[in-house]
Design an enzyme around this catalytic site. Sequence first.
Site, short mmCIF file in Angstrom:
data_model
loop_
_atom_site.label_atom_id
_atom_site.label_comp_id
_atom_site.label_asym_id
_atom_site.label_seq_id
_atom_site.Cartn_x
_atom_site.Cartn_y
_atom_site.Cartn_z
N ASP A 111 -8.95 -1.09 4.82
CA ASP A 111 -9.14 -2.00 5.95
C ASP A 111 -7.84 -2.51 6.55
O ASP A 111 -7.83 -3.44 7.36
CB ASP A 111 -10.00 -3.19 5.54
CG ASP A 111 -9.31 -4.09 4.50
OD1 ASP A 111 -8.29 -3.64 3.91
OD2 ASP A 111 -9.78 -5.21 4.29
N GLY B 27 -10.95 -2.19 0.06
CA GLY B 27 -11.27 -0.97 0.80
C GLY B 27 -10.21 -0.66 1.84
O GLY B 27 -9.24 -1.41 2.02
N ASN C 55 3.41 -4.84 -5.16
CA ASN C 55 3.95 -4.53 -3.83
C ASN C 55 5.30 -5.18 -3.55
O ASN C 55 6.13 -4.63 -2.83
CB ASN C 55 2.97 -4.98 -2.74
CG ASN C 55 1.71 -4.15 -2.70
OD1 ASN C 55 1.74 -2.95 -2.94
ND2 ASN C 55 0.59 -4.79 -2.39
N HIS D 259 3.10 11.27 -6.77
CA HIS D 259 4.43 10.96 -7.31
C HIS D 259 5.39 12.14 -7.16
O HIS D 259 6.58 11.98 -7.41
CB HIS D 259 4.32 10.57 -8.79
CG HIS D 259 3.67 9.24 -9.00
ND1 HIS D 259 3.23 8.80 -10.24
CD2 HIS D 259 3.37 8.24 -8.13
CE1 HIS D 259 2.70 7.59 -10.12
NE2 HIS D 259 2.77 7.23 -8.85
N THR D 260 4.89 13.30 -6.76
CA THR D 260 5.77 14.44 -6.56
C THR D 260 6.82 14.17 -5.48
O THR D 260 7.86 14.83 -5.44
CB THR D 260 4.96 15.71 -6.21
OG1 THR D 260 5.84 16.83 -6.13
CG2 THR D 260 4.24 15.57 -4.88
N PRO E 127 -3.54 -0.36 -9.81
CA PRO E 127 -3.08 0.51 -10.90
C PRO E 127 -1.56 0.50 -10.98
O PRO E 127 -0.87 0.59 -9.96
CB PRO E 127 -3.60 1.89 -10.48
CG PRO E 127 -4.80 1.59 -9.63
CD PRO E 127 -4.45 0.33 -8.88
N HIS F 30 -2.47 1.80 -1.65
CA HIS F 30 -2.54 0.38 -1.98
C HIS F 30 -3.47 -0.38 -1.04
O HIS F 30 -4.00 -1.43 -1.42
CB HIS F 30 -1.14 -0.24 -1.96
CG HIS F 30 -0.36 0.07 -3.19
ND1 HIS F 30 0.61 -0.78 -3.69
CD2 HIS F 30 -0.40 1.11 -4.05
CE1 HIS F 30 1.13 -0.26 -4.80
NE2 HIS F 30 0.53 0.90 -5.02
N ASP F 31 -3.69 0.14 0.14
CA ASP F 31 -4.65 -0.47 1.05
C ASP F 31 -6.07 -0.23 0.56
O ASP F 31 -6.87 -1.16 0.42
CB ASP F 31 -4.47 0.09 2.47
CG ASP F 31 -5.42 -0.55 3.47
OD1 ASP F 31 -5.66 -1.77 3.37
OD2 ASP F 31 -5.92 0.16 4.36
N VAL G 159 -7.65 -2.12 -2.49
CA VAL G 159 -7.85 -3.57 -2.38
C VAL G 159 -8.67 -3.85 -1.11
O VAL G 159 -8.21 -3.59 0.00
CB VAL G 159 -6.50 -4.32 -2.32
CG1 VAL G 159 -6.74 -5.83 -2.24
CG2 VAL G 159 -5.64 -3.98 -3.52
N ARG H 36 1.89 5.82 -0.12
CA ARG H 36 1.62 4.74 -1.07
C ARG H 36 0.94 3.55 -0.38
O ARG H 36 0.06 2.90 -0.97
CB ARG H 36 2.93 4.29 -1.71
CG ARG H 36 2.79 3.27 -2.84
CD ARG H 36 4.10 3.14 -3.60
NE ARG H 36 4.01 2.21 -4.71
CZ ARG H 36 4.52 0.99 -4.71
NH1 ARG H 36 5.14 0.52 -3.63
NH2 ARG H 36 4.43 0.22 -5.77
N ASP I 229 9.98 13.39 -9.44
CA ASP I 229 9.91 14.85 -9.60
C ASP I 229 11.31 15.41 -9.33
O ASP I 229 11.58 15.93 -8.24
CB ASP I 229 8.89 15.44 -8.64
CG ASP I 229 8.76 16.95 -8.77
OD1 ASP I 229 9.28 17.51 -9.75
OD2 ASP I 229 8.13 17.57 -7.88
#
Length: 282
Positions: free
Chosen positions: A49, A47, A69, A167-168, A137, A41-42, A45, A37, A195
């Site tokens: 980096d 790219g 976050n 999400h599994t 998202p 999330h990196d 936002v 995750r 899951d």
Amino acid sequence: MSPSYYDYSCPSVHDTVRRVIQEARVANPRAPASLLRLHFHDCFVNGCDGSVLLDNAGAMQSEKNAPPNNGSARGFDVVDTIKAALENACPGVVSCADILALAAEISVELSGGPSWNVVLGRRDGTTANFDGASELPGPRDAVGLLRQKFSDLGLDDTDFVALQGAHTIGRAQCRLLRQCCPASEPESTTLRNLDPPTPDAFDNSFYANIVRNRGLLQSDQGMLSAPGGAAATTAPIVVRFAGSQDDFFQSFATAMIKMGNIGSLTGSLGEIRRNCRVVNRG
């Protein structure tokens, strides 16, 4: 950028990252999902980096404190351990952004999922983007909005549905779920496996749950049944992945490679942080 980028400058990079994650899994089975995750999330936002790893500094607000976050992003301590080990082995060579990319692939592989050649050579950004992180998202976003957020970054519907398959091995707080948790359990802290049949195995049962109307997040179940377009866009992909784990694995690996190329800094751009939490000083 190349999978062999560190072959001469830091040949132990893959083994080092793998060793630390294996140790982290023993102490905390959630570690692989948390690291996967963080890479997501990196990259969404600024790219890929490493900006998600930066702490507050002066006027710069950390992405860690943005609503998507805050209180839920984890794995920073594992990244710190990986970085310390790599700085000991090959100082100033491996970027924090590349650590996240490698950690994501290794986390998936160790959980029984696919492997892929991680393209390396990213450099680290020197600023965070709190506002951008606030628009990540989210589990309550409509499927149309999610598709648009992915499309804006060059990821198509197959990439979107495949990446949701992370999400599994995920968990979510009760307050985010479609169904309410028991009143005796505090919604802000109680976690549910996304899951339930195989919570720590990276497989395609996540999609089988959705086909049976058992997706726990609105954003997950919506890929099959959201009004206004899911039937013609994401639903057939969900059904296809539910019927073929090989298809899901191949599409997931392809999507991760595409995502890992978003906005990467190379050449003289950015820096190689000595500490993933702070920008280098001088």
